[in-house]
Design a protein around this motif. Sequence first.
Motif, PDB file in Angstrom:
ATOM      1  N   UNK A   1       0.829  -1.202   0.000  1.00 32.66           N
ATOM      2  CA  UNK A   1       0.000   0.000   0.000  1.00 32.66           C
ATOM      3  C   UNK A   1       0.866   1.255   0.000  1.00 32.66           C
ATOM      4  N   UNK A   2       0.576   2.167  -0.940  1.00 31.10           N
ATOM      5  CA  UNK A   2       1.265   3.444  -0.986  1.00 31.10           C
ATOM      6  C   UNK A   2       2.656   3.389  -1.575  1.00 31.10           C
ATOM      7  N   UNK A   3       3.056   2.238  -2.144  1.00 32.16           N
ATOM      8  CA  UNK A   3       4.382   2.094  -2.751  1.00 32.16           C
ATOM      9  C   UNK A   3       4.207   1.900  -4.257  1.00 32.16           C
ATOM     10  N   UNK A   4       4.876   2.739  -5.037  1.00 32.21           N
ATOM     11  CA  UNK A   4       4.782   2.672  -6.496  1.00 32.21           C
ATOM     12  C   UNK A   4       6.188   2.653  -7.073  1.00 32.21           C
ATOM     13  N   UNK A   5       6.448   1.685  -7.952  1.00 31.58           N
ATOM     14  CA  UNK A   5       7.712   1.647  -8.673  1.00 31.58           C
ATOM     15  C   UNK A   5       7.497   2.102 -10.115  1.00 31.58           C
ATOM     16  N   UNK A   6       8.466   2.872 -10.612  1.00 30.72           N
ATOM     17  CA  UNK A   6       8.382   3.428 -11.958  1.00 30.72           C
ATOM     18  C   UNK A   6       9.656   3.065 -12.716  1.00 30.72           C
ATOM     19  N   UNK A   7       9.499   2.478 -13.909  1.00 29.33           N
ATOM     20  CA  UNK A   7      10.637   2.142 -14.761  1.00 29.33           C
ATOM     21  C   UNK A   7      10.676   3.132 -15.922  1.00 29.33           C
ATOM     22  N   UNK A   8      11.770   3.909 -16.021  1.00 27.25           N
ATOM     23  CA  UNK A   8      11.842   4.938 -17.043  1.00 27.25           C
ATOM     24  C   UNK A   8      12.320   4.381 -18.380  1.00 27.25           C
ATOM     25  N   UNK A   9      12.549   5.275 -19.346  1.00 28.52           N
ATOM     26  CA  UNK A   9      12.899   4.849 -20.700  1.00 28.52           C
ATOM     27  C   UNK A   9      14.235   4.125 -20.762  1.00 28.52           C
ATOM     28  N   UNK A  10      15.132   4.397 -19.803  1.00 22.88           N
ATOM     29  CA  UNK A  10      16.434   3.740 -19.769  1.00 22.88           C
ATOM     30  C   UNK A  10      16.422   2.465 -18.946  1.00 22.88           C
ATOM     31  N   UNK A  11      15.265   2.096 -18.408  1.00 19.82           N
ATOM     32  CA  UNK A  11      15.157   0.884 -17.618  1.00 19.82           C
ATOM     33  C   UNK A  11      15.447   1.060 -16.139  1.00 19.82           C
ATOM     34  N   UNK A  12      15.740   2.297 -15.701  1.00 21.91           N
ATOM     35  CA  UNK A  12      15.972   2.541 -14.275  1.00 21.91           C
ATOM     36  C   UNK A  12      14.660   2.475 -13.514  1.00 21.91           C
ATOM     37  N   UNK A  13      14.687   1.840 -12.359  1.00 25.66           N
ATOM     38  CA  UNK A  13      13.490   1.710 -11.532  1.00 25.66           C
ATOM     39  C   UNK A  13      13.619   2.623 -10.322  1.00 25.66           C
ATOM     40  N   UNK A  14      12.619   3.480 -10.138  1.00 24.78           N
ATOM     41  CA  UNK A  14      12.544   4.359  -8.970  1.00 24.78           C
ATOM     42  C   UNK A  14      11.405   3.882  -8.095  1.00 24.78           C
ATOM     43  N   UNK A  15      11.675   3.717  -6.806  1.00 22.34           N
ATOM     44  CA  UNK A  15      10.646   3.303  -5.856  1.00 22.34           C
ATOM     45  C   UNK A  15      10.158   4.528  -5.090  1.00 22.34           C
ATOM     46  N   UNK A  16       8.855   4.702  -5.067  1.00 21.89           N
ATOM     47  CA  UNK A  16       8.234   5.855  -4.426  1.00 21.89           C
ATOM     48  C   UNK A  16       7.360   5.398  -3.270  1.00 21.89           C
ATOM     49  N   UNK A  17       7.394   6.179  -2.185  1.00 28.44           N
ATOM     50  CA  UNK A  17       6.575   5.884  -1.006  1.00 28.44           C
ATOM     51  C   UNK A  17       5.685   7.087  -0.721  1.00 28.44           C
ATOM     52  N   UNK A  18       4.428   6.805  -0.470  1.00 28.30           N
ATOM     53  CA  UNK A  18       3.476   7.874  -0.176  1.00 28.30           C
ATOM     54  C   UNK A  18       3.785   8.507   1.174  1.00 28.30           C
ATOM     55  N   UNK A  19       3.833   9.835   1.208  1.00 29.47           N
ATOM     56  CA  UNK A  19       4.069  10.565   2.455  1.00 29.47           C
ATOM     57  C   UNK A  19       2.846  11.340   2.916  1.00 29.47           C
ATOM     58  N   UNK A  20       1.949  11.681   1.997  1.00 26.90           N
ATOM     59  CA  UNK A  20       0.742  12.426   2.356  1.00 26.90           C
ATOM     60  C   UNK A  20      -0.293  12.233   1.263  1.00 26.90           C
ATOM     61  N   UNK A  21      -1.553  12.346   1.653  1.00 26.80           N
ATOM     62  CA  UNK A  21      -2.628  12.159   0.690  1.00 26.80           C
ATOM     63  C   UNK A  21      -3.772  13.132   0.965  1.00 26.80           C
ATOM     64  N   UNK A  22      -4.212  13.188   2.211  1.00 27.10           N
ATOM     65  CA  UNK A  22      -5.341  14.047   2.552  1.00 27.10           C
ATOM     66  C   UNK A  22      -4.873  15.478   2.799  1.00 27.10           C
TER      67      UNK A  22
END
Length: 645
Positions: free
Chosen positions: A481-502
């Motif tokens: 929950x709240x964790x999203x990984x993004x793979x860019x055009x070069x194949x690098x993967x960035x992991x993102x964690x939610x810090x705020x929503x409301x």
Amino acid sequence: MKTASDEIPGPPGIDRRTLLRGGAVAGLGALVSASSVFAAPNDAGPGGPEPSADGLMLTKFTDPLRTPPVLRPRDRGGYDELTVRMRTADVTVHSQLPPVRMWTYEGSFPGPTIETVRGRRLRVAWENHLTGNIPVTAVDFGQMGGPMPDPLSNHPGTEGCQEVPGVAGLQPWAVVHLHGMLTGGGNDGWMENLVGPGDVQLSAYPNEQAATALWYHDHTHHVSRFSVYAGLAGLFVIRDEEERALGLPTGRHEVPLVLSDRNFALDGTGALTGRLVHKVEMVGMRLMRALAAPYTLVNGVVWPYLEVEPRWYRFRIVNTANSRIYRLMLLADGRPVPGAFQVIGTDQGLIDKPLAVDGALNLSSGERADVLVDFGAFRGRSLKLVNTMEGVTPGASSTRHDLLEPDVMQFRVADRRPSAHFTPPRTLSAAFRRTAPGDLPHEGAARWVVLAGPGSQNMPELWEMEEVAEAEAQGITFPAAGIVQVKDAEGRVTTLRRTAMRYDDGSAFTVAHEGVEIWKYLNLAASPHPMHIHLAHFQVLSRDNYDVSGFDQAVRGSARPIAHLGAAKLEPHELGEKDIIRVGTAGQIRPGPNGTPGELVTVAVRFPVVGRGVHHCHMLEHEQHMVRPLVVGPAGHQHAGGHHH
């Protein structure tokens, strides 16, 4: 007669700014009537009224385009001053419809066009003289099993709907936000600093930004979707010497087009009453779709016509609709006119050179475009400005896409010899340039904002994210929950964690005054979202398509990385300075939670003023849930005194 900015000629040796200031009058300011500003020619042209779609009852192209009056401030020596009154008024929006009770600025809808000069500081007293409860009936409807093929929002009246509780009794509290003005947080129209009837909001605007068209509107927290719908919106124009030197079309050849949509109630006989109806569809009875009303208004007139000459015109287009995206095309004999729109300016001013629009001009809620159109090849003919959808023949209706009546307005071109007095300048703004790689910050992580779509409460969500170190990411079990990984055009993967929503989650993006930051907007939802940043302006660096099928809607995290598919093209009106950008495919929403490609839009943001503001989705039906605070402060203050407290 020319526009207020050109009402007084500028002879050699006399400063035009002085002339403008000297031309202002006492009292509220110089209010120029609509009939004398941007007025259409008097001689009749081709075209004529047409029936609207079945059930809408009003005849299209019956009424001429009405242009809001121009309000100019008065000179107070070192600054200019203006008083604008909010008041309840009955407004005629179509000759076949009873007057519509609205909340307005100075009794007109849209409100007066406030016209100012760059570099002249402006103080505005926004006086609240509103009376009565909000003049809007709010209803919703829905069925199990997904959206209707022909939703009730395509049609007038409230049959089959239920009233939305708590709206009918809303009292006239208000707060004015001058959208796009680079002013400090104390003058920005903070959405909780409301003024009631008899009270006044005092705001000071530096007015030190390029010539452009902004707009002002109500920004009351939780209820802006109803208060703006009630009529609280108007245009704000900044002029400067660079713009004047270009010799662009002026007077009746410079026309504001303030777009909006509305719906109306029916009486017991089935006739339109003129009562405003805010009607939305609830998908599965819980998820609210964005508002899409069947009647299109331009400058407060339903489906107007404008008589034009066979020559170049300048149109200042602003989308003030709650949520609707306008994909505008100009049709001649039912066929699109190639390159009809020549974009010369964006949200925050002129660009470097005119750019032709290939296809539709896409404007989401809050966006503006400054365009030139040449009617020289169409003498003695009529043209239509229409709203379109991808996959739908331009000018055709699509009930499934809330496009029962696609026509916006009609142009009637006079049958006379075309004028050759104007040629679009090759160079527009010498001061404008596209952001280069060397202008971008090379230290610090980018800001990530994820648009995650409906969550457990069936509300759209805006997530603020932080990048997770690679070592920490290896210990995460996906999906989480709240964790999203993004793979860019070069194949690098960035992991993102939610810090705020409301809105009230506590922390806020805190940025340095005069700083430049990279913000990345990732849309995982099926719906496009126009994202607006207060206290700032930005340039769009890129738009990329992503495969978002790896996002687990139930867990609210990515099961596999959101993967790059390819670069998307920026549109001409996205290449200048902006304060709002659409994130997501315009004009088409496919079924299913991940039915449309996701988008990543990257912008370079500059923060020239300080204070507390917000960043949010400008679809007003989403604004209550997709809004987060933003704080801009002097860089030295962020670390002053160490960390002992």
